[in-house]
Design a protein around this motif. Sequence first.
Motif, PDB file in Angstrom:
ATOM      1  N   LYS A  55       0.867  -1.176   0.000  1.00 33.27           N
ATOM      2  CA  LYS A  55       0.000   0.000   0.000  1.00 33.27           C
ATOM      3  C   LYS A  55       0.901   1.223   0.000  1.00 33.27           C
ATOM      4  CE  LYS A  55      -3.958   2.247   2.147  1.00 33.27           C
ATOM      5  NZ  LYS A  55      -5.033   2.143   3.150  1.00 33.27           N
ATOM      6  N   ARG A  56       0.736   2.079  -1.014  1.00 33.02           N
ATOM      7  CA  ARG A  56       1.588   3.250  -1.161  1.00 33.02           C
ATOM      8  C   ARG A  56       1.248   4.290  -0.093  1.00 33.02           C
ATOM      9  NH1 ARG A  56       5.576   2.092  -4.491  1.00 33.02           N
ATOM     10  NH2 ARG A  56       5.629   4.110  -5.518  1.00 33.02           N
ATOM     11  N   THR A  57       2.237   5.076   0.293  1.00 31.02           N
ATOM     12  CA  THR A  57       1.980   6.131   1.255  1.00 31.02           C
ATOM     13  C   THR A  57       1.117   7.228   0.628  1.00 31.02           C
ATOM     14  OG1 THR A  57       4.075   7.170   0.634  1.00 31.02           O
ATOM     15  CG2 THR A  57       4.093   5.738   2.561  1.00 31.02           C
ATOM     16  N   ALA A  58       0.445   7.979   1.479  1.00 32.06           N
ATOM     17  CA  ALA A  58      -0.558   8.930   1.002  1.00 32.06           C
ATOM     18  C   ALA A  58       0.036  10.178   0.362  1.00 32.06           C
ATOM     19  CB  ALA A  58      -1.467   9.331   2.161  1.00 32.06           C
ATOM     20  N   HIS A  59       1.316  10.467   0.580  1.00 39.26           N
ATOM     21  CA  HIS A  59       1.884  11.729   0.112  1.00 39.26           C
ATOM     22  C   HIS A  59       2.553  11.624  -1.261  1.00 39.26           C
ATOM     23  CE1 HIS A  59       5.418   9.743   1.932  1.00 39.26           C
ATOM     24  NE2 HIS A  59       6.084  10.367   0.972  1.00 39.26           N
ATOM     25  N   HIS A 105      -0.073   7.525  -7.674  1.00 32.58           N
ATOM     26  CA  HIS A 105      -0.621   6.300  -7.077  1.00 32.58           C
ATOM     27  C   HIS A 105      -0.641   6.351  -5.540  1.00 32.58           C
ATOM     28  CE1 HIS A 105      -0.001   5.079 -11.179  1.00 32.58           C
ATOM     29  NE2 HIS A 105       1.305   5.073 -11.045  1.00 32.58           N
ATOM     30  N   ALA A 106      -0.801   7.527  -4.975  1.00 30.38           N
ATOM     31  CA  ALA A 106      -0.818   7.666  -3.518  1.00 30.38           C
ATOM     32  C   ALA A 106      -1.946   6.837  -2.905  1.00 30.38           C
ATOM     33  CB  ALA A 106      -0.994   9.129  -3.137  1.00 30.38           C
ATOM     34  N   GLY A 107      -1.599   6.077  -1.874  1.00 31.38           N
ATOM     35  CA  GLY A 107      -2.584   5.288  -1.147  1.00 31.38           C
ATOM     36  C   GLY A 107      -3.094   4.063  -1.872  1.00 31.38           C
ATOM     37  N   GLN A 108      -2.594   3.801  -3.069  1.00 29.04           N
ATOM     38  CA  GLN A 108      -3.107   2.671  -3.848  1.00 29.04           C
ATOM     39  C   GLN A 108      -2.377   1.376  -3.504  1.00 29.04           C
ATOM     40  OE1 GLN A 108      -3.385   3.351  -8.075  1.00 29.04           O
ATOM     41  NE2 GLN A 108      -4.254   5.388  -7.821  1.00 29.04           N
ATOM     42  N   GLU A 147       3.352   2.291   2.828  1.00 28.12           N
ATOM     43  CA  GLU A 147       2.693   2.341   4.136  1.00 28.12           C
ATOM     44  C   GLU A 147       2.712   0.984   4.808  1.00 28.12           C
ATOM     45  OE1 GLU A 147      -1.901   2.792   5.578  1.00 28.12           O
ATOM     46  OE2 GLU A 147      -1.118   4.404   4.312  1.00 28.12           O
ATOM     47  N   GLU A 183      -8.518  -4.035   1.852  1.00 30.00           N
ATOM     48  CA  GLU A 183      -8.029  -3.023   0.937  1.00 30.00           C
ATOM     49  C   GLU A 183      -8.825  -2.998  -0.368  1.00 30.00           C
ATOM     50  OE1 GLU A 183      -6.032  -0.854   1.875  1.00 30.00           O
ATOM     51  OE2 GLU A 183      -4.841  -1.715   3.506  1.00 30.00           O
TER      52      GLU A 183
END
Length: 199
Positions: free
Chosen positions: A52-56, A60-63, A134, A171
């Motif tokens: 899960k990618r970090t939000a910042h 693709h943030a959060g994906q 993340e 997810e």
Amino acid sequence: MNNRPNTPQGWRDLLSDKVLSRPDLAPAGLRASSVLVPVIIDDARPYLILTKRTAHLPNHAGQICFPGGKINQGESVMDAALRESEEEIGLTPDQVEPLGYLPGVVAAGQFHIAPVLGVVKPSVQLSPDPGEVERIFALPLDIALNHSYFREEPIHYQPTKKTWVIDHHEEYIWGATARIIVQWHAAITNPNPFIHNSV
């Protein structure tokens, strides 16, 4: 997937038989990238490794994604996938047995993603890069390669287009990651797979 293997060797044989010997290369005008599709085959329940990618992040943030990223100049698809996997989740190349390549996909109309399928040693110790990842989590192959978990729905920011989604209890797996998995399932279960134009 019907008649799924019930031994580690059975899974290895199935996965090795359904790969490409060469990667799909990026068409002109698209940014070339690659991902590793890491599979751990153990005696209990084989599974995929996903992140899960970090939000910042700018892209693709959060994906939910496979580890991977841009192919640098002079770098092969395989080398890029292994390098990015080590950078993102601490998966060193000596822990990966590459089996071959899966069909490429286009993401967001800008990126061409060439997937590398690799078997990872069950004893591996992974560590996410907090700047990019993340968390790391598992998706069992009996879910990932089971079409009853696949569905299509409109993209929330582009409702005239549809995306593949893979149901997961924690997810939201969609977009290029889901499409890679759906195409992989088609290649395993159908000698002449056809996937229509969901993204």
